[in-house]
Structures are given as C-alpha cells and as structure tokens.
Write a protein that holds these residues in place. Structure first.
Motif, PDB file in Angstrom:
ATOM      1  N   HIS A 172       0.809  -1.218   0.000  1.00 20.96           N
ATOM      2  CA  HIS A 172       0.000   0.000   0.000  1.00 20.96           C
ATOM      3  C   HIS A 172       0.847   1.275   0.000  1.00 20.96           C
ATOM      4  O   HIS A 172       0.303   2.371  -0.170  1.00 20.96           O
ATOM      5  CB  HIS A 172      -0.930   0.018   1.217  1.00 20.96           C
ATOM      6  CG  HIS A 172      -0.213   0.140   2.526  1.00 20.96           C
ATOM      7  ND1 HIS A 172       0.391  -0.937   3.146  1.00 20.96           N
ATOM      8  CD2 HIS A 172       0.023   1.214   3.340  1.00 20.96           C
ATOM      9  CE1 HIS A 172       0.940  -0.536   4.280  1.00 20.96           C
ATOM     10  NE2 HIS A 172       0.742   0.761   4.422  1.00 20.96           N
ATOM     11  N   ARG A 173       2.156   1.147   0.186  1.00 20.76           N
ATOM     12  CA  ARG A 173       3.011   2.334   0.228  1.00 20.76           C
ATOM     13  C   ARG A 173       3.723   2.512  -1.110  1.00 20.76           C
ATOM     14  O   ARG A 173       4.422   1.599  -1.573  1.00 20.76           O
ATOM     15  CB  ARG A 173       4.045   2.220   1.356  1.00 20.76           C
ATOM     16  CG  ARG A 173       3.422   2.127   2.731  1.00 20.76           C
ATOM     17  CD  ARG A 173       4.481   2.108   3.832  1.00 20.76           C
ATOM     18  NE  ARG A 173       5.177   3.385   3.956  1.00 20.76           N
ATOM     19  CZ  ARG A 173       6.082   3.640   4.900  1.00 20.76           C
ATOM     20  NH1 ARG A 173       6.387   2.703   5.786  1.00 20.76           N
ATOM     21  NH2 ARG A 173       6.672   4.817   4.953  1.00 20.76           N
ATOM     22  N   PRO A 174       3.552   3.666  -1.753  1.00 17.13           N
ATOM     23  CA  PRO A 174       4.251   3.888  -3.036  1.00 17.13           C
ATOM     24  C   PRO A 174       5.755   3.895  -2.840  1.00 17.13           C
ATOM     25  O   PRO A 174       6.261   4.285  -1.779  1.00 17.13           O
ATOM     26  CB  PRO A 174       3.728   5.253  -3.488  1.00 17.13           C
ATOM     27  CG  PRO A 174       3.273   5.927  -2.241  1.00 17.13           C
ATOM     28  CD  PRO A 174       2.771   4.837  -1.350  1.00 17.13           C
ATOM     29  N   VAL A 175       6.467   3.489  -3.869  1.00 11.21           N
ATOM     30  CA  VAL A 175       7.921   3.338  -3.809  1.00 11.21           C
ATOM     31  C   VAL A 175       8.579   4.302  -4.790  1.00 11.21           C
ATOM     32  O   VAL A 175       8.119   4.462  -5.923  1.00 11.21           O
ATOM     33  CB  VAL A 175       8.320   1.884  -4.146  1.00 11.21           C
ATOM     34  CG1 VAL A 175       9.833   1.764  -4.361  1.00 11.21           C
ATOM     35  CG2 VAL A 175       7.863   0.939  -3.043  1.00 11.21           C
ATOM     36  N   VAL A 176       9.637   4.951  -4.338  1.00 11.43           N
ATOM     37  CA  VAL A 176      10.492   5.758  -5.208  1.00 11.43           C
ATOM     38  C   VAL A 176      11.856   5.088  -5.232  1.00 11.43           C
ATOM     39  O   VAL A 176      12.477   4.896  -4.184  1.00 11.43           O
ATOM     40  CB  VAL A 176      10.616   7.211  -4.704  1.00 11.43           C
ATOM     41  CG1 VAL A 176      11.591   8.000  -5.593  1.00 11.43           C
ATOM     42  CG2 VAL A 176       9.247   7.885  -4.693  1.00 11.43           C
ATOM     43  N   LEU A 177      12.313   4.697  -6.421  1.00 17.41           N
ATOM     44  CA  LEU A 177      13.584   4.002  -6.566  1.00 17.41           C
ATOM     45  C   LEU A 177      14.704   5.009  -6.768  1.00 17.41           C
ATOM     46  O   LEU A 177      14.635   5.850  -7.669  1.00 17.41           O
ATOM     47  CB  LEU A 177      13.522   3.038  -7.752  1.00 17.41           C
ATOM     48  CG  LEU A 177      12.417   1.987  -7.716  1.00 17.41           C
ATOM     49  CD1 LEU A 177      12.471   1.119  -8.957  1.00 17.41           C
ATOM     50  CD2 LEU A 177      12.505   1.137  -6.454  1.00 17.41           C
ATOM     51  N   VAL A 178      15.732   4.927  -5.946  1.00 22.38           N
ATOM     52  CA  VAL A 178      16.883   5.830  -6.011  1.00 22.38           C
ATOM     53  C   VAL A 178      18.120   4.984  -6.307  1.00 22.38           C
ATOM     54  O   VAL A 178      18.416   4.042  -5.566  1.00 22.38           O
ATOM     55  CB  VAL A 178      17.078   6.601  -4.691  1.00 22.38           C
ATOM     56  CG1 VAL A 178      18.237   7.579  -4.812  1.00 22.38           C
ATOM     57  CG2 VAL A 178      15.788   7.322  -4.296  1.00 22.38           C
ATOM     58  N   LEU A 207      17.749   8.944 -10.571  1.00 24.27           N
ATOM     59  CA  LEU A 207      18.995   8.364 -11.061  1.00 24.27           C
ATOM     60  C   LEU A 207      20.126   9.343 -10.797  1.00 24.27           C
ATOM     61  O   LEU A 207      20.073  10.491 -11.241  1.00 24.27           O
ATOM     62  CB  LEU A 207      18.888   8.057 -12.557  1.00 24.27           C
ATOM     63  CG  LEU A 207      17.681   7.205 -12.982  1.00 24.27           C
ATOM     64  CD1 LEU A 207      17.618   7.076 -14.497  1.00 24.27           C
ATOM     65  CD2 LEU A 207      17.754   5.827 -12.327  1.00 24.27           C
ATOM     66  N   MET A 208      21.149   8.894 -10.089  1.00 24.91           N
ATOM     67  CA  MET A 208      22.227   9.783  -9.653  1.00 24.91           C
ATOM     68  C   MET A 208      23.560   9.363 -10.265  1.00 24.91           C
ATOM     69  O   MET A 208      24.036   8.249 -10.023  1.00 24.91           O
ATOM     70  CB  MET A 208      22.331   9.772  -8.126  1.00 24.91           C
ATOM     71  CG  MET A 208      21.084  10.258  -7.420  1.00 24.91           C
ATOM     72  SD  MET A 208      21.254  10.149  -5.612  1.00 24.91           S
ATOM     73  CE  MET A 208      19.739  10.981  -5.089  1.00 24.91           C
ATOM     74  N   ASN A 209      24.131  10.238 -11.087  1.00 29.13           N
ATOM     75  CA  ASN A 209      25.467  10.026 -11.630  1.00 29.13           C
ATOM     76  C   ASN A 209      25.612   8.622 -12.218  1.00 29.13           C
ATOM     77  O   ASN A 209      26.471   7.838 -11.814  1.00 29.13           O
ATOM     78  CB  ASN A 209      26.520  10.265 -10.546  1.00 29.13           C
ATOM     79  CG  ASN A 209      26.469  11.662  -9.976  1.00 29.13           C
ATOM     80  OD1 ASN A 209      25.501  12.021  -9.304  1.00 29.13           O
ATOM     81  ND2 ASN A 209      27.485  12.451 -10.213  1.00 29.13           N
TER      82      ASN A 209
END
Length: 419
Positions: A172-178, A207-209
């Motif tokens: 039930h919790r949305p996910v942000v992929l880092v 998306l980081m570097n």
C-alpha cells in the motif's frame, strides 16, 4: 566505479613498490653493517635505516596524513546500521541484506548503491531524509552483508533482486527508486523489465550520476578506454584468479593512503570531509576484488539505451559537472530519452555527488518525492499522467531544473518544458 578501480590498482602497485624500496634500503643498511663489522671498518651511516623506517611507517600509517591533506573537517555522516534489518532471498539465489528506517507511513525511498560500495554509503541520506520518508537500503549481491549469487553477476539479475526487495515491502506504500552509478543502471533495467509496476507501486525514480550504456563509453578518456576494453576485460578475469593477492595489496594501499588519493582524484569533485573520503576508500577495500571484477564485466556487457523511452514514470536525473567516472552527457541522454525525465545539474559534484553534495541532492530528492505525491493525490484516476505537463499552480514544491550545490537555483517558472 571502473576509473576508481583502475586508479586504485595503479596506486596500490606504486605503494607496493615503495614498500619494496624500503625493504631494499633496510637490507642494504644491514649488509653494510655486517661488512663493516667483519672488516673492522667504521660503522656506516644510519641514513638508509632512517629512510627505510620512514618509508615503512608511511606504507602502513599513511592513511592519517592522506586524510589530513586530502579531506577537510566537517560534520560526519551517521555510520550506524538500522535496527530494522533482515535478510531476504534474491531472485538469483543470494541472501540480500535489507534495512528499514524513517517514517512509518507515506512513500518508501528504496536506495541502490554504486558498485564497490554498500548501503553504508547513504549515511547522509539516512540522516537528512529519515524524518520525512520511509527509507529502505539494501546491499547488492556480493557487497556489504549480502551474499554472493551462485549464478554469477549481471545487471539483469540485480534488477530482479531489486524486484524481490520491492515485493518484500508493504504493497500500500508507493515506492520511489533511487539509484547511484550501477544502482541507477539497475533501476533502469528494472523499470524496462517491469513496466506494469510503473506509476502503480513504483511512483517515481531518481537516477544519480549514472549511465545508460557500457560505462567505458561515458567516462573520462572514453575513446582510450573503449579501445582498451579487451585489456580491461582481461585484467578483470585475472583478478578473479588472483583475488586474495589483490585484496592484500588493496588493504596495504588503504593503510598507506594510496586508496584515499585514488578516491579523491576519481570520485570527488570537491574536497570531501575526512570521514566521507575514508568511507569512499574503505568500502571498496572491504569487498572482494573477485566480486568487483565480475561486476565490472557485467557492466561492460550492458546497455539500456534503446529501452529508455519505455520507462514512462516521473524521473529525476542528477549529473555532476566534475564527474570523471560518468560524464554529464550520459545523464543528459537519459533525461532526454525518458518520457518524464528531468535533469538536475550539480556543477561542483564528482561521481560521489550524493555524498559530497548530499544536502543539495537530498533537498532536490525530497522536493521531487513530495511533488510526485501531490500529483498522485490530484490525479488518482490517471496514473500515467506526466509530471512534466503539470500546471505550475499545482506544484509549489516542484524540483528545480538545474542547480548548483553551492548556490541552489531558483524554481523554474513552469514545468511545461524539459530541463
């Protein structure tokens, strides 16, 4: 971090050569002493002894002066591990170490680290974001506290391991992929392989570097290293055989400060704190060179360039202006190809931008996550809506299109155009 690994190996060899020279001086002094005693001559000068002692001390204690010279004082990251940790089965058979902390409700930020590192690299994110969001950190197979995969290493298998991590979270919790570096490559592959989760459980990505293709093609001196790819692959295969020897050399280079010099030159664009520099040097040293080599071979065979247009989810793409490991044109290409990609420039950042410019990265990430939350709450019936086309009035916390870690940019006037 291929460039760092290459520089680390070269400086490790130089460190061993220095150690060998110290040993030669010591033996030379000893031989001269024995000869003088046997022939009844005057004792020779002890200068070679003192030089040898100094070089030996530097070879094993050089880490301290290296940190003093290459780093600066400042607040250190929190190096503790979360009390809420567990092991889950990865898709490739490895046991994956996963940690949870932060807020008990709202979105979950799932962090995937770069190669040769571990989840402990996210110390600043733990400290600065834990009060606002739920945080999930995991160690890639063969890294940190995660086991090695029995079937070998590939970006595709990493993506399926990330899928296993997501499946273990509350639905039930949305996910942000880092994802940072190879973590960003893993996130791109996951999104291309599982589009059904995008804009549903997976609300957004950051998306980081990172790159979208073989990292040799997007690093400094790309033409040279691309031409030398067969040699790089041969060295990686050799390291899988002589891994114990390389591991000893790496530890000696770490103790002597050579690894810190490699990290400062290849990974940082600014002068990091001493703790940050030591963290970036220590984590790759702890990981088996065989594991690092096998992961590097996996990166050299990977590309997501053609699949990026299929990744239709809000995406924030960070590029560092001083990043030698992944040049900024790689992130520009990613942001341009993603249907909902926005670019954030950090001119002062090197490859370890999420560490050295953590305050800026984390501020941008927090604004982005809150903005995506706002869009989802305003348009729950339209999960495919592009956050690039949102009305400015609906987005007071919209992420900035460009920025400088020293002088943060002002928010854009609107969100209609791509950065």
């Amino acid at each position: 971090m291929i460039l760092f690994a290459l520089l680390q190996r070269l400086l490790a060899l130089a460190s061993v050569a220095l150690l060998a020279f110290a040993g030669w001086l010591l033996w030379n002094w000893y031989a001269a002493e024995r000869a003088a005693e046997a022939l009844g001559l005057e004792d020779p000068s002890d200068s070679r002894l003192w030089w040898a002692a100094g070089l030996l001390a530097f070879s094993f204690l050089g880490r301290t002066p290296a940190l003093l010279l290459l780093g600066r004082g400042g607040r250190t990251g929190e190096s503790r591990r979360s009390d809420r940790s567990r092991a889950i089965d990865g898709a490739d058979g490895a046991r994956l170490h996963v940690e949870h902390e932060g807020a008990e409700d709202g979105p979950l930020l799932v962090f995937t680290h770069g190669w040769g590192l571990s989840s402990r690299i996210w110390a600043e994110a733990r400290r600065e974001l834990g009060g606002r969001f739920g945080l999930v950190f995991w160690d890639l197979p063969g890294s940190g506290r995660s086991g090695r995969p029995p079937a070998g290493f590939s970006i595709e298998s990493f993506a399926e391991d990330l899928h296993a991590v997501i499946d273990s979270l509350p639905a039930h919790r949305p996910v942000v992929l880092v994802g940072h570096s190879i973590g960003g490559m893993t996130v791109q592959t996951f999104c291309a392989r599982h589009p059904e989760l995008l804009n549903n459980q997976v609300a957004a990505i950051a998306l980081m570097n990172t790159t979208h293709t073989n990292p040799l093609r997007t690093m400094a001196f790309a033409r040279l290293f691309t031409a030398l790819q067969p040699a790089v692959e041969a060295v990686c295969r050799l390291e899988t055989v002589i891994s114990p020897v390389t591991w000893i050399l790496n530890w000696q280079a770490y103790l002597g400060g050579a690894t810190h010099l490699a990290a400062r030159l290849a990974a940082f664009g600014t002068r990091p704190t001493r703790e940050q520099l030591d963290r970036a040097a220590r984590l790759p040293t702890k990981i088996s060179p065989s594991v690092q080599a096998r992961g590097t071979l996996a990166m050299l065979r990977w590309s997501a360039t053609d699949r990026l247009p299929l990744v239709n989810v809000p995406a924030l793409v960070f590029v560092g202006g001083r990043d030698l490991v992944t040049k900024d044109h790689a992130g520009e290409a990613i942001a341009g190809a993603l249907p909902q990609g926005r670019l954030v420039r950090v001119p002062a950042a090197g490859h370890m931008g999420p560490v050295e410019c953590a305050a800026f990265y984390n501020e941008q990430l927090a604004d982005f996550v809150e903005f995506v939350q706002l869009l989802r709450s305003r348009a729950p019936a339209d999960p495919g809506r592009s956050f690039l086309s949102a009305e400015p009035a609906l987005a007071p916390g919209a992420p900035r299109a460009t920025g400088d870690a020293d002088q943060p940019a002002t928010p854009p006037a609107g969100l209609a155009g791509r950065a």
